[in-house]
Design an enzyme around this catalytic site. Structure first.
Site, mmCIF file in Angstrom:
data_model
loop_
_atom_site.group_PDB
_atom_site.id
_atom_site.type_symbol
_atom_site.label_atom_id
_atom_site.label_comp_id
_atom_site.label_asym_id
_atom_site.label_seq_id
_atom_site.Cartn_x
_atom_site.Cartn_y
_atom_site.Cartn_z
ATOM 1 N N SER A 68 0.948 2.683 0.204
ATOM 2 C CA SER A 68 0.527 3.657 -0.551
ATOM 3 C C SER A 68 -0.112 4.788 0.301
ATOM 4 O O SER A 68 -0.312 6.028 -0.386
ATOM 5 C CB SER A 68 -0.687 3.283 -1.368
ATOM 6 O OG SER A 68 0.011 2.612 -2.598
ATOM 7 N N LYS A 71 1.714 8.106 -0.325
ATOM 8 C CA LYS A 71 1.423 8.927 -1.337
ATOM 9 C C LYS A 71 0.571 9.991 -0.983
ATOM 10 O O LYS A 71 0.805 11.187 -1.801
ATOM 11 C CB LYS A 71 0.712 8.162 -2.345
ATOM 12 C CG LYS A 71 1.558 6.924 -2.773
ATOM 13 C CD LYS A 71 0.622 5.996 -3.633
ATOM 14 C CE LYS A 71 1.469 4.733 -4.135
ATOM 15 N NZ LYS A 71 0.801 3.737 -4.951
ATOM 16 N N TYR A 195 10.592 5.731 -4.485
ATOM 17 C CA TYR A 195 9.275 5.358 -4.397
ATOM 18 C C TYR A 195 9.120 4.061 -3.635
ATOM 19 O O TYR A 195 8.461 3.995 -2.596
ATOM 20 C CB TYR A 195 8.900 4.963 -5.739
ATOM 21 C CG TYR A 195 7.493 4.433 -5.888
ATOM 22 C CD1 TYR A 195 6.350 5.161 -5.588
ATOM 23 C CD2 TYR A 195 7.387 3.057 -5.710
ATOM 24 C CE1 TYR A 195 5.030 4.705 -5.495
ATOM 25 C CE2 TYR A 195 5.971 2.469 -5.967
ATOM 26 C CZ TYR A 195 4.679 3.098 -5.552
ATOM 27 O OH TYR A 195 3.740 2.642 -5.677
ATOM 28 N N TYR A 247 -8.528 3.522 -5.111
ATOM 29 C CA TYR A 247 -8.450 2.995 -6.407
ATOM 30 C C TYR A 247 -9.965 2.739 -6.807
ATOM 31 O O TYR A 247 -10.807 3.440 -6.521
ATOM 32 C CB TYR A 247 -7.687 1.789 -6.410
ATOM 33 C CG TYR A 247 -6.347 1.829 -5.535
ATOM 34 C CD1 TYR A 247 -5.444 2.846 -5.926
ATOM 35 C CD2 TYR A 247 -6.105 1.141 -4.449
ATOM 36 C CE1 TYR A 247 -4.109 2.933 -5.137
ATOM 37 C CE2 TYR A 247 -4.784 1.461 -3.593
ATOM 38 C CZ TYR A 247 -4.120 2.563 -3.882
ATOM 39 O OH TYR A 247 -2.875 2.573 -3.419
ATOM 40 N N VAL A 265 -1.311 -1.111 0.719
ATOM 41 C CA VAL A 265 -1.405 -2.603 0.911
ATOM 42 C C VAL A 265 -0.778 -3.234 2.020
ATOM 43 O O VAL A 265 -0.783 -4.456 2.325
ATOM 44 C CB VAL A 265 -0.968 -3.293 -0.377
ATOM 45 C CG1 VAL A 265 -1.643 -3.107 -1.682
ATOM 46 C CG2 VAL A 265 0.777 -3.012 -0.695
HETATM 47 N N1 GLN Z 1 4.560 -0.490 -2.910
HETATM 48 C C1 GLN Z 1 3.316 -0.635 -3.232
HETATM 49 C C2 GLN Z 1 3.365 -0.663 -4.917
HETATM 50 O O1 GLN Z 1 3.942 -0.271 -5.537
HETATM 51 C C3 GLN Z 1 2.251 0.257 -3.007
HETATM 52 C C4 GLN Z 1 0.771 -0.266 -3.241
HETATM 53 C C5 GLN Z 1 -0.287 0.171 -2.667
HETATM 54 O O2 GLN Z 1 0.099 0.217 -1.303
HETATM 55 N N2 GLN Z 1 -1.379 0.018 -3.140
HETATM 56 O O3 GLN Z 1 2.765 -1.857 -5.486
#
Ligand code: GLN
Length: 313
Positions: A68, A71, A195, A247, A265
């Protein structure tokens, strides 16, 4: 008597040594099978200061899945492409919900709260994709990362992408749901393909800290001299990182670390000390919110020692 500036090199070295010793290291993300086998013993840190000097320690040169954290960069690209029209399809408020939550979307008629929860990032990716083939859009994202880090060797880990493509049922659900509201413009499988692949970009702490420099220096990379975005845009991206980058753990991160930051993650965190430094840490074990457990602890120790919190020392 003059007060000595805190010594960054010893802070980084000592924090890395301390983190290697910790017993409580969090849990790896098991919902993406390829990430479930990463060693929680790893810890890396890299800091790029305002002169472009890199101070790094631990597993700072080992590439990991940025997940993420990508992003932040897709948001930057999408704002460059569609400008403020982006805010018609995604909000910029903290969600107070897990990164893959579905419930909020129904109440808010398919418009995700912010660009950093999964639903929001998928909308951002969809905006980048419009008018292009998936391969072109993905190439643009990857080249952007290489340009920012000034490193053409950065690549996508195809195993991680395939692993998530096989098991990303929640993201498929989120995207179909948003499609039903007309928020997603492209075929669901195209948008998700891009994505999953940008989440699977592999970078080391050193590369990531290099890539984050423009956010620490008013939109400009002080080393290459490249202007990436206007100062106002850098400031705004930082504000979204501060409010939404972790988050439902964003409040805790601001409280403890006091810097704009974005987690993934894969266990990485990119944090920005405005005017001072771009910092990347990596520790694969996560806390209950899906944020790097030791990564947060290390950043808290670093900002405290260096007096870098944006809220004052
Ligand atoms: N690719 C992961 C997902 O879509 C990214 C989530 C994350 O890093 N928090 O679940």
């Amino acid at each position: 008597m003059t007060k000595h500036a805190p010594d960054l090199a010893s802070a980084v070295r000592e924090i890395a040594a301390e983190m290697k010793e910790k017993r409580d290291r969090g849990e790896v993300a098991s919902y993406i099978p390829e990430l479930a086998c990463v060693d929680t013993g790893k810890f890396g840190i890299a800091v790029v200061d305002a002169d472009g000097e890199v101070t790094a320690a631990g597993d700072c040169d080992e590439p990991f899945s940025i997940q993420s954290i990508s992003k932040v960069f897709t948001l930057t690209l999408a704002l460059g492409k569609v400008g403020d029209r982006l805010w018609r399809v995604v909000g910029r408020e903290p969600s107070g919900s897990p990164f893959n939550s579905i419930v909020q979307l129904e109440r808010e008629r398919g418009i995700p709260r912010n660009p950093f929860i999964n639903a929001g990032a998928i909308v951002v990716t969809d905006q980048i994709l419009s008018g292009h083939q998936p391969r072109e859009a993905l190439g643009e994202i990857l080249r952007f990362m290489q340009f920012l880090a000034n490193d053409d060797s950065i690549s996508i880990d195809e195993h991680v992408a395939a692993s998530e493509q096989r098991t990303g049922f929640r993201n498929v659900a989120l995207t179909n749901y948003m499609k039903s509201f007309g928020v997603i413009e492209n075929p669901v499988e195209y948008t998700l393909g891009v994505y999953f692949h940008h989440c699977a970009i592999a970078m080391s702490c050193r590369q990531l800290a290099m890539a984050g420099q423009f956010l620490a220096h008013l939109g400009r990379n002080p080393i290459t001299g490249h202007s990436v975005v206007q100062p106002e845009r850098a400031r705004r991206i930082n504000s979204i990182m501060m409010m939404c980058g972790h988050y439902d753990g964003s409040g805790e991160f601001a409280y403890r670390v006091g810097l704009p930051g974005k987690s993934g993650v894969g266990g990485g965190i990119l944090a920005v000390a405005p005017g001072k430094a771009s910092v990347a840490v990596w520790a694969p074990g996560l806390d209950a919110n899906g944020n790097s457990h030791l990564g947060r602890i290390a950043l808290e120790a670093l900002t405290r020692r260096m007096g870098w919190s944006v809220f004052g020392a």
